[in-house]
Enzyme design. Structure first.
Site, PDB file in Angstrom:
ATOM      1  N   ARG A 120       0.803  -1.230   0.000  1.00  0.00           N
ATOM      2  CA  ARG A 120       0.000   0.000   0.000  1.00  0.00           C
ATOM      3  C   ARG A 120       0.833   1.276   0.000  1.00  0.00           C
ATOM      4  O   ARG A 120       0.373   2.337   0.421  1.00  0.00           O
ATOM      5  CB  ARG A 120      -0.958   0.029   1.192  1.00  0.00           C
ATOM      6  N   LYS A 142       1.394  11.290 -11.258  1.00  0.00           N
ATOM      7  CA  LYS A 142       0.574  10.278 -11.926  1.00  0.00           C
ATOM      8  C   LYS A 142       1.417   9.036 -12.155  1.00  0.00           C
ATOM      9  O   LYS A 142       2.507   9.117 -12.730  1.00  0.00           O
ATOM     10  CB  LYS A 142       0.099  10.786 -13.285  1.00  0.00           C
ATOM     11  N   GLU A 184       7.212  19.388 -25.387  1.00  0.00           N
ATOM     12  CA  GLU A 184       6.519  19.663 -24.113  1.00  0.00           C
ATOM     13  C   GLU A 184       7.076  20.934 -23.460  1.00  0.00           C
ATOM     14  O   GLU A 184       6.342  21.678 -22.813  1.00  0.00           O
ATOM     15  CB  GLU A 184       6.649  18.482 -23.143  1.00  0.00           C
ATOM     16  N   LYS A 226       4.689  23.359 -14.072  1.00  0.00           N
ATOM     17  CA  LYS A 226       3.821  22.204 -13.882  1.00  0.00           C
ATOM     18  C   LYS A 226       3.488  22.025 -12.403  1.00  0.00           C
ATOM     19  O   LYS A 226       2.337  21.755 -12.043  1.00  0.00           O
ATOM     20  CB  LYS A 226       4.441  20.924 -14.449  1.00  0.00           C
ATOM     21  N   GLU A 236      -6.861  16.873 -11.005  1.00  0.00           N
ATOM     22  CA  GLU A 236      -7.319  17.109 -12.358  1.00  0.00           C
ATOM     23  C   GLU A 236      -8.806  17.406 -12.464  1.00  0.00           C
ATOM     24  O   GLU A 236      -9.562  16.667 -13.077  1.00  0.00           O
ATOM     25  CB  GLU A 236      -6.984  15.887 -13.220  1.00  0.00           C
ATOM     26  N   ARG A 240      -5.666  21.866 -14.305  1.00  0.00           N
ATOM     27  CA  ARG A 240      -4.695  20.910 -14.827  1.00  0.00           C
ATOM     28  C   ARG A 240      -4.945  20.571 -16.295  1.00  0.00           C
ATOM     29  O   ARG A 240      -4.026  20.173 -17.014  1.00  0.00           O
ATOM     30  CB  ARG A 240      -4.724  19.638 -13.966  1.00  0.00           C
ATOM     31  N   ASN A 244      -2.951  19.863 -21.103  1.00  0.00           N
ATOM     32  CA  ASN A 244      -3.382  19.015 -22.203  1.00  0.00           C
ATOM     33  C   ASN A 244      -3.331  19.723 -23.567  1.00  0.00           C
ATOM     34  O   ASN A 244      -3.658  19.141 -24.598  1.00  0.00           O
ATOM     35  CB  ASN A 244      -4.812  18.564 -21.877  1.00  0.00           C
ATOM     36  N   HIS A 247      -2.587  18.125 -26.967  1.00  0.00           N
ATOM     37  CA  HIS A 247      -2.739  16.680 -26.775  1.00  0.00           C
ATOM     38  C   HIS A 247      -4.047  16.119 -27.322  1.00  0.00           C
ATOM     39  O   HIS A 247      -4.132  14.929 -27.571  1.00  0.00           O
ATOM     40  CB  HIS A 247      -2.622  16.326 -25.289  1.00  0.00           C
ATOM     41  N   HIS A 251      -2.872  13.261 -29.352  1.00  0.00           N
ATOM     42  CA  HIS A 251      -3.150  11.849 -29.040  1.00  0.00           C
ATOM     43  C   HIS A 251      -3.711  11.120 -30.247  1.00  0.00           C
ATOM     44  O   HIS A 251      -3.383   9.953 -30.484  1.00  0.00           O
ATOM     45  CB  HIS A 251      -4.124  11.741 -27.863  1.00  0.00           C
ATOM     46  N   HIS A 264       5.457  10.590 -28.818  1.00  0.00           N
ATOM     47  CA  HIS A 264       4.547  11.472 -28.098  1.00  0.00           C
ATOM     48  C   HIS A 264       4.810  12.960 -28.393  1.00  0.00           C
ATOM     49  O   HIS A 264       3.906  13.693 -28.801  1.00  0.00           O
ATOM     50  CB  HIS A 264       4.626  11.189 -26.601  1.00  0.00           C
TER      51      HIS A 264
HETATM   52 ZN    ZN Z   1       2.488  15.001 -23.148  1.00  0.00          ZN
END
Ligand code: ZN
Ligand code: ADP
Length: 358
Positions: A120, A142, A184, A226, A236, A240, A244, A247, A251, A264
Site C-alpha cells: 500500500r 501520476k 513539451e 507544472k 485534475e 490541470r 493538455n 494533446h 493523441h 509522443h
Molecule cells: Zn504530453
C-alpha cells in the site's frame, strides 16, 4: 543546481535539477529508508547508467536489487507490474524500502505504480533520464500501467519522495527523444509564460546542445510551471487540463500512427500547431503569435505535418474519446496568445473545417 519544491497539501517534495547529481545522491534522499531497495530501469538505460547507480547505492549502504524491463510502452502492463512485485518480495522489501526509477516516462510510470501499491505504498525516488520525463511525467504524481482498453488507465496519484533530474544523463539521449521532449517544453511557454517562450526563442540552440546553464533554467522553469498548476489542481478537476494543450489532436495523431510513426512529443508538436490554427480560425489568436509558435517548433526541428496514416473520421472519433469531452461535446485548450490559453467548446463544424481529409 536548481531546486523546485512541489507543494501538495501536507506533502512536499523536491525536484533537484543539475549536472552530475547521481554522484551526490545521498544529499537528495529522504531519511529513514530501509537498506533493501529496488531499482527499475530499461534495457537501453541499464547498460549506460545501471551499474553506476547500483555502485552509488552500495556505497551509501543500500542493498539494491535491479529489474531491467524491455524499453518501450509494452513494459507498462499489469503482467510487467506483477513481475516487479515478485522481485520486491523476493528481495525482502519492506514498507520503508525505496523503489527507484531510473529511466524515461515508461520506467517512471511503472516503478511509480509499484511504489504506490506494494504494501500500500513505499517511498518512491525518481531519476528521470529523458527530457520528456524530467519536464513532464516525473512532476505531478501520476503513476500508471496500460490495459488493453487504454493507455494509463490503471493507476493512481502518488507523489515521489524526491526527483533527481541529472542533466548529464541527457548526454546519451537519442536526438529524436530530445526533440520530442522539447515539444513539451515549448508547450509550457504557450500555456503559461510568454517570457519563457521568448527565452526559448533566444536560447533554443543552446538548450538542444545541452548547455548546462540554459538547460538547468529550462528544466527548472518547466517543473515550476507544472508544479504550480498541479498544486492548485492535484486531481485534475480544472486548471490541470491546460497541460493538455496540443494533446487532444496530438493523441489522435500518435494513435493513428500506431505510436511509432510519431512519438509522443512529435505528435504533440503537430497537435499544438493544429490547435493554434483552430484558435486562429475561431478568431482568437493573432496570426503573428501562430507564426512565432510554428517558427519555434520548426527550429527544434519538429515536423508539423500530419502523419501518412492520417484518416479524418478516425481522428475525430479518437478526439471524441478525449477526457475533456462531455457527452458529444468536444473541448479544446486553445491559445489566446503565447502565454495564455483557455478551454473552449469546439463544434463538429469547426473541427471539420480545420482537419484535412488526408
Ligand atoms: Zn504530453
Ligand atoms: P519518455 O520518457 O519519452 O516517455 P521512454 O521511457 O520510452 O519515454 O524513453 C524513450 C527512449 O529513450 C527509450 O527507448 C529509453 O530506453 C531511451 N532512453 C531513456 N533515457 C535515455 C538516456 N539517458 N540515454 C539513452 N537512451 C535513453
Amino acid at each position: 543546481m536548481n531546486t523546485v519544491t512541489v507543494a501538495l497539501g501536507r506533502r512536499n517534495y523536491k525536484i533537484f535539477i543539475g549536472r552530475d547529481l547521481l554522484a551526490r545522491l545521498e544529499e537528495f534522499l529522504p531519511r529513514e529508508l530501509s537498506s533493501r531497495c529496488l531499482v527499475v530501469t530499461d534495457d537501453n538505460v541499464d547498460p549506460i547508467y545501471g551499474q553506476r547507480l547500483i555502485n552509488v547505492l552500495k556505497s551509501l549502504g543500500f542493498r539494491p536489487a535491479k529489474v531491467v524491463v524491455p524499453a518501450g510502452e509494452a513494459s507498462k502492463s499489469l503482467a510487467g507490474a506483477e513481475a516487479l512485485y515478485d522481485r520486491a518480495f523476493e528481495h525482502g522489501l519492506d514498507r520503508r524500502s525505496p523503489i527507484i526509477a531510473l529511466g524515461g516516462g515508461v520506467v517512471g510510470d511503472l516503478a511509480g505504480f509499484i511504489a504506490a501499491t506494494y504494501m500500500r505504498g513505499v517511498p518512491f525516488i525518481q531519476i528521470p533520464t529523458t527530457l520528456l520525463a524530467q519536464v513532464d511525467s516525473s512532476v505531478g504524481g501520476k503513476v500508471a500501467v496500460n490495459h488493453p482498453r487504454g493507455k494509463n488507465i490503471i493507476g493512481a496519484f502518488y507523489q515521489p519522495s524526491a526527483v533527481i533530474s541529472d542533466l548529464s544523463l541527457l548526454d546519451t539521449l537519442p536526438v529524436r527523444e530530445m526533440r520530442s521532449g522539447m515539444a513539451e517544453v515549448i508547450k509550457y511557454g504557450v500555456i503559461w509564460d510568454d517570457a519563457f517562450f521568448q527565452y526559448l526563442e533566444s536560447n533554443l540552440d543552446a538548450a538542444m546542445g545541452l548547455d548546462s546553464r540554459v538547460m538547468q533554467a529550462v528544466v527548472a522553469r518547466c517543473c515550476e510551471i507544472k508544479a504550480g498548476i498541479v498544486a492548485e489542481d492535484e486531481r485534475e478537476s480544472g486548471l490541470r487540463a491546460i497541460l493538455n494543450y496540443g494533446h487532444t489532436i496530438g493523441h489522435a495523431v500518435e494513435s493513428l500512427g500506431g505510436y511509432h510513426l510519431k512519438n509522443h512529443g512529435e505528435a504533440v508538436a503537430v497537435g499544438m500547431v493544429m490547435e493554434a490554427v483552430l484558435a486562429r480560425q475561431m478568431g482568437q489568436l493573432d496570426v503573428k503569435e501562430l507564426e512565432r509558435l510554428m517558427a519555434l517548433i520548426q527550429k527544434v526541428p519538429l515536423d508539423i505535418s500530419l502523419p501518412g496514416e492520417w484518416h479524418k473520421q478516425q481522428a475525430i472519433e479518437l478526439m471524441r474519446q478525449d477526457k475533456k469531452a462531455v457527452g458529444n461535446e468536444m473541448f479544446f485548450v486553445l491559445p489566446e496568445c503565447i502565454g495564455r490559453v483557455h478551454i473552449k467548446k469546439v463544434s463538429d463544424q469547426q473541427l471539420d473545417d480545420l482537419l484535412p481529409v488526408e
